[in-house]
Design a protein around this motif. Structure first.
Motif, mmCIF file in Angstrom:
data_model
loop_
_atom_site.group_PDB
_atom_site.id
_atom_site.type_symbol
_atom_site.label_atom_id
_atom_site.label_comp_id
_atom_site.label_asym_id
_atom_site.label_seq_id
_atom_site.Cartn_x
_atom_site.Cartn_y
_atom_site.Cartn_z
ATOM 1 N N ALA A 1 -2.206 -4.301 4.805
ATOM 2 C CA ALA A 1 -1.011 -3.663 5.267
ATOM 3 C C ALA A 1 -1.079 -3.506 6.828
ATOM 4 C CB ALA A 1 -0.607 -2.276 4.521
ATOM 5 N N SER A 2 -2.219 -3.043 7.316
ATOM 6 C CA SER A 2 -2.569 -2.765 8.717
ATOM 7 C C SER A 2 -2.344 -3.870 9.406
ATOM 8 C CB SER A 2 -3.836 -2.177 8.820
ATOM 9 O OG SER A 2 -4.271 -1.864 10.282
ATOM 10 N N THR A 3 -2.903 -5.210 8.898
ATOM 11 C CA THR A 3 -2.635 -6.281 9.593
ATOM 12 C C THR A 3 -1.279 -6.717 9.699
ATOM 13 O OG1 THR A 3 -4.967 -7.129 8.849
ATOM 14 C CG2 THR A 3 -3.636 -8.775 9.562
ATOM 15 N N ALA B 1 6.989 -5.166 -1.507
ATOM 16 C CA ALA B 1 5.632 -5.366 -2.394
ATOM 17 C C ALA B 1 4.482 -4.347 -2.183
ATOM 18 C CB ALA B 1 4.835 -6.900 -1.892
ATOM 19 N N GLU B 2 4.284 -3.792 -0.916
ATOM 20 C CA GLU B 2 3.223 -2.944 -0.565
ATOM 21 C C GLU B 2 3.578 -1.866 -1.177
ATOM 22 O OE1 GLU B 2 1.666 -0.450 3.199
ATOM 23 O OE2 GLU B 2 3.010 -1.717 3.383
ATOM 24 N N GLU B 3 5.107 -1.013 -1.361
ATOM 25 C CA GLU B 3 5.593 0.040 -1.810
ATOM 26 C C GLU B 3 5.262 0.010 -3.501
ATOM 27 O OE1 GLU B 3 9.467 2.752 -2.368
ATOM 28 O OE2 GLU B 3 9.496 0.944 -0.982
ATOM 29 N N LEU C 1 1.890 1.222 -8.330
ATOM 30 C CA LEU C 1 1.086 0.439 -9.468
ATOM 31 C C LEU C 1 -0.213 1.217 -9.263
ATOM 32 C CD1 LEU C 1 1.261 -1.178 -11.803
ATOM 33 C CD2 LEU C 1 0.512 -3.100 -10.208
ATOM 34 N N GLY C 2 -0.719 1.194 -8.201
ATOM 35 C CA GLY C 2 -2.300 1.497 -8.007
ATOM 36 C C GLY C 2 -2.572 2.943 -8.325
ATOM 37 N N THR D 1 -4.819 -5.640 -9.095
ATOM 38 C CA THR D 1 -5.618 -6.647 -8.394
ATOM 39 C C THR D 1 -5.050 -7.812 -7.949
ATOM 40 O OG1 THR D 1 -7.527 -5.435 -9.335
ATOM 41 C CG2 THR D 1 -7.909 -7.644 -8.203
ATOM 42 N N GLU D 2 -4.269 -8.494 -9.100
ATOM 43 C CA GLU D 2 -3.860 -9.760 -8.888
ATOM 44 C C GLU D 2 -2.562 -9.735 -7.712
ATOM 45 O OE1 GLU D 2 -1.177 -12.967 -11.346
ATOM 46 O OE2 GLU D 2 -1.951 -11.036 -12.474
ATOM 47 N N GLY D 3 -1.966 -8.334 -7.847
ATOM 48 C CA GLY D 3 -0.819 -8.185 -6.489
ATOM 49 C C GLY D 3 -1.419 -8.060 -5.594
ATOM 50 N N VAL D 4 -2.380 -7.429 -5.234
ATOM 51 C CA VAL D 4 -3.336 -7.116 -3.881
ATOM 52 C C VAL D 4 -3.706 -8.576 -3.363
ATOM 53 C CG1 VAL D 4 -5.219 -6.344 -2.642
ATOM 54 C CG2 VAL D 4 -3.743 -4.886 -4.306
#
Length: 253
Positions: free
Chosen positions: A129-131, A153-155, A160-161, A194-197
């Motif tokens: 996300a920082s990148t 997607a980040e939200e 989810l996490g 993990t798959e989403g990340v």
């Protein structure tokens, strides 16, 4: 000052002004009514009558403005923020303060996830996300759509996490007969996170490729700005050498 306070302050001012002009107008009208029959209608009486009429008209206008404002619904009361939130809002007005508050929130969330299965994947999400934020200013055209998708997607991934970590913390508290089903649900949530990340990292890598390719010229390996800079350097060097030669061959006075 909020809108509600400003509304009631203006209402009080209009009421006070209307009362003052009503008293002045009534006094002038009474003085004109009493003094005029004694000496007849002369020039001073005209001034008394004009002043009385003007003040009565002003009082009527002030009362009209007061009634119109009173008929307007008052603004809702402002939302009462916690004392600490006001300080945070003040700090976030500056770019450096906004970065500091964001980092503090990130560290607080990371501390809440310590020991969880998703902690490592959460750190990967933070780096990605920082990148992506660093690439945001250069994603134009088709890249803007990718930026919006990355934000959504980040939200979703962060929610989810945190949900997976909450279920994991509840595992030791669950009854033995429900622990197996809860463990299966946690495993599914953690795997999906993990798959989403991983998919988010691939999106960031694709965005970086877009930015890199967008900076390349079409036919040359060098950017036009770099070519112009080198040409300007060569021109200045040539001018400097020419001036040096002229100074060497100048005839002595």
């Amino acid at each position: 000052m909020d809108e509600r306070t400003r509304y009631f302050r203006r209402l009080r001012r209009l009421r006070g002004s209307a009362r003052r002009w009503s008293v002045i107008g009534g006094g002038l009208a009474a003085a004109a009514a009493v003094l005029t029959p004694y000496q007849g209608i002369g020039l001073p009486d005209a001034f008394w009558a004009a002043g009385a009429g003007a003040t009565v008209a002003l009082a009527w206008w002030r009362w009209s403005d007061h009634r119109a404002l009173a008929a307007t619904p008052a603004p809702p009361p402002p939302v009462q923020l916690p004392p600490g939130q006001r300080l945070v809002d003040a700090v976030e007005r500056f770019p450096a303060g906004r970065s500091l508050v964001h980092e503090m929130r990130r560290q607080r969330t990371r501390y809440a996830l310590r020991g969880a299965t998703v902690a490592q994947s959460w750190d990967r999400l933070d780096r990605a996300a920082s990148t992506m934020q660093g690439l945001a200013g250069r994603l134009i055209g088709a890249g803007e759509t990718a930026m919006l998708e990355a934000a959504v997607a980040e939200e979703w991934l962060r929610d989810l996490g945190q949900r997976a970590a909450s279920v994991e913390r509840a595992l030791p508290l669950s009854p033995p007969e429900q622990r197996a089903a809860l463990a299966t649900a946690h495993e599914s949530l953690a795997g999906q996170f993990t798959e989403g990340v991983t998919a988010y990292e691939r999106l960031v890598a694709a965005a970086a490729s877009f930015v890199a390719e967008d900076g390349h010229p079409v036919a040359d390996d060098r950017h036009p700005a770099l070519v112009r800079l080198m040409e300007a350097t060569d021109r200045m060097r040539g001018v400097a050498e020419g001036l040096s030669e002229l100074r060497q061959y100048r005839p002595a006075g």
